[in-house]
Design a protein around this motif. Structure first.
Motif, PDB file in Angstrom:
ATOM      1  N   VAL A 164       0.856  -1.082  -0.015  1.00 62.51           N
ATOM      2  CA  VAL A 164       0.130  -0.022   0.004  1.00 62.51           C
ATOM      3  C   VAL A 164       0.943   1.194  -0.102  1.00 62.51           C
ATOM      4  O   VAL A 164       0.523   2.237  -0.703  1.00 62.51           O
ATOM      5  N   ALA A 165       1.964   1.270   0.692  1.00 56.74           N
ATOM      6  CA  ALA A 165       2.826   2.567   0.675  1.00 56.74           C
ATOM      7  C   ALA A 165       3.422   2.754  -0.583  1.00 56.74           C
ATOM      8  O   ALA A 165       3.787   4.057  -0.737  1.00 56.74           O
ATOM      9  N   PHE A 166       3.489   1.729  -1.439  1.00 57.61           N
ATOM     10  CA  PHE A 166       3.952   2.198  -3.052  1.00 57.61           C
ATOM     11  C   PHE A 166       2.806   2.382  -3.752  1.00 57.61           C
ATOM     12  O   PHE A 166       3.067   2.782  -4.954  1.00 57.61           O
ATOM     13  N   ARG A 167       1.659   2.240  -3.400  1.00 57.94           N
ATOM     14  CA  ARG A 167       0.597   2.235  -4.454  1.00 57.94           C
ATOM     15  C   ARG A 167       0.472   3.814  -4.834  1.00 57.94           C
ATOM     16  O   ARG A 167       0.545   4.840  -4.354  1.00 57.94           O
ATOM     17  N   GLY A 168       0.113   3.723  -6.192  1.00 53.88           N
ATOM     18  CA  GLY A 168      -0.246   5.297  -6.808  1.00 53.88           C
ATOM     19  C   GLY A 168       0.851   6.283  -6.808  1.00 53.88           C
ATOM     20  O   GLY A 168       0.757   7.472  -7.059  1.00 53.88           O
ATOM     21  N   ARG A 169       2.152   5.493  -6.921  1.00 56.57           N
ATOM     22  CA  ARG A 169       3.392   6.305  -7.043  1.00 56.57           C
ATOM     23  C   ARG A 169       3.989   6.603  -8.496  1.00 56.57           C
ATOM     24  O   ARG A 169       3.742   5.444  -9.164  1.00 56.57           O
ATOM     25  N   PRO A 170       4.449   7.705  -8.909  1.00 58.41           N
ATOM     26  CA  PRO A 170       5.229   7.514  -9.963  1.00 58.41           C
ATOM     27  C   PRO A 170       6.393   6.475 -10.365  1.00 58.41           C
ATOM     28  O   PRO A 170       7.040   6.115  -9.361  1.00 58.41           O
ATOM     29  N   ASP A 171       6.707   5.958 -11.538  1.00 56.06           N
ATOM     30  CA  ASP A 171       7.653   5.023 -11.748  1.00 56.06           C
ATOM     31  C   ASP A 171       7.503   3.678 -10.629  1.00 56.06           C
ATOM     32  O   ASP A 171       8.714   3.119 -10.204  1.00 56.06           O
ATOM     33  N   VAL A 172       6.370   3.566 -10.143  1.00 55.92           N
ATOM     34  CA  VAL A 172       6.020   2.168  -9.388  1.00 55.92           C
ATOM     35  C   VAL A 172       5.148   1.344 -10.153  1.00 55.92           C
ATOM     36  O   VAL A 172       3.877   1.942 -10.710  1.00 55.92           O
TER      37      VAL A 172
END
Length: 289
Positions: free
Chosen positions: A215-223
């Motif tokens: 969840v901490a990585f969700r919705g981030r650019p380049d992920v």
């Protein structure tokens, strides 16, 4: 004998009512439960019990009803800590760093130290991107996990615990510290946010705190996420020790990502990656760079 049994029955009834009070006060779906009826039925079911063991099944049933599938009761006995003996692993694949995060035990000091050293070693190799492998991570203590991979995330909000009625609690990264509201829960290692695309791998064995990291990585650019949907335990538990050594696990809040999008149920990957999600993730990173 009758006097002794009567005393034991009163003692177990107090134990039962104490456990039910915790569940009623804290459980995620408590407002959907007809508590007068549930309480009366639980007391009736345990009326003849002279030991705590005799009411564990009843407590289990009620906490599942009010807290959902992520809630439960661990009976007294040797603790089986999450991820005991299992530590982070790492490697470089075609110029891409892979960091594997298994489930984490309650304290996680060895987990943290091993993970920090791996992050230093992998960063020193100058990778073109990173793979955070959460496959099979069933949960445990989320803070050492976030401390290990926090250097791959930007400062700011990482996510939230969202209870049925506020206030929300925010997970945040600030200058190398992982915070819950204002409390420091873990520390990351330099270099902070080294750049490059990040792929996150999940599967049906990714659950609870393992899902929190995703969840901490969700919705981030380049992920981008690869693999299969997660276990669907996207919620936070409180652990309440009971007087006989049993541990009452009560689900109290949903996870939400840094956009405050609440996660209810399994997390879906962006891509399946076919039969080899790791290879697909490495290929995506190489093409992105």
């Amino acid at each position: 004998m009758a006097i002794t049994d009567g005393w034991r029955q009163r003692r177990t009834r107090r134990y039962l009512l104490h456990a039910l009070e915790i569940v009623e006060r804290r459980a995620l779906f408590s407002d959907t439960v007809d508590w007068p009826t549930v309480r009366a039925e639980a007391v009736a079911a345990c009326a003849g019990a002279v030991s705590y063991t005799g009411i564990h099944d009843t407590v289990w049933t009620v906490v599942k009803q009010a807290g959902g599938a992520h809630s439960g009761l661990r009976r007294p006995g040797p603790a089986s800590a999450w991820g005991t003996g299992t530590l982070p692993s790492g490697e470089v694949i075609d110029g891409v760093a892979r960091i594997g995060l298994p489930a984490c035990s309650e304290r996680g000091r060895g987990y943290r130290d091993t993970g920090h050293q791996l992050m230093r070693d992998l960063a020193a190799a100058g990778p073109s991107g990173w793979v955070v492998d959460l496959r099979g991570n069933q949960g445990g203590n989320m803070w050492p996990m976030l401390g290990v991979i926090g250097s791959l995330l930007p400062d700011g909000v990482l996510g939230y615990f969202v209870p049925p009625t506020g206030p929300d609690q925010v997970w945040r990264l600030r200058q190398g510290r992982v915070l819950l509201d204002s409390r420091t829960m873990a520390r990351t290692v330099a270099p902070h946010h080294p750049g490059g695309p990040v792929a996150v791998l999940t599967d049906g064995g990714t659950g609870s705190s393992g899902e929190a990291v995703a969840v901490a990585f969700r919705g981030r650019p380049d992920v981008r996420t690869f693999g299969s949907e997660t276990a669907g335990m996207t919620s936070a538990n409180e652990i309440h020790p009971l007087r006989d050594g049993a541990r009452l696990s009560v689900t109290v809040a949903w996870f939400a990502d840094h956009h405050h999008t609440v996660c209810r149920g399994p997390l879906q990957p962006d891509e399946s990656g076919g039969t080899d999600p790791l290879a697909a993730a490495v290929d995506w990173i190489r093409r992105t760079r």
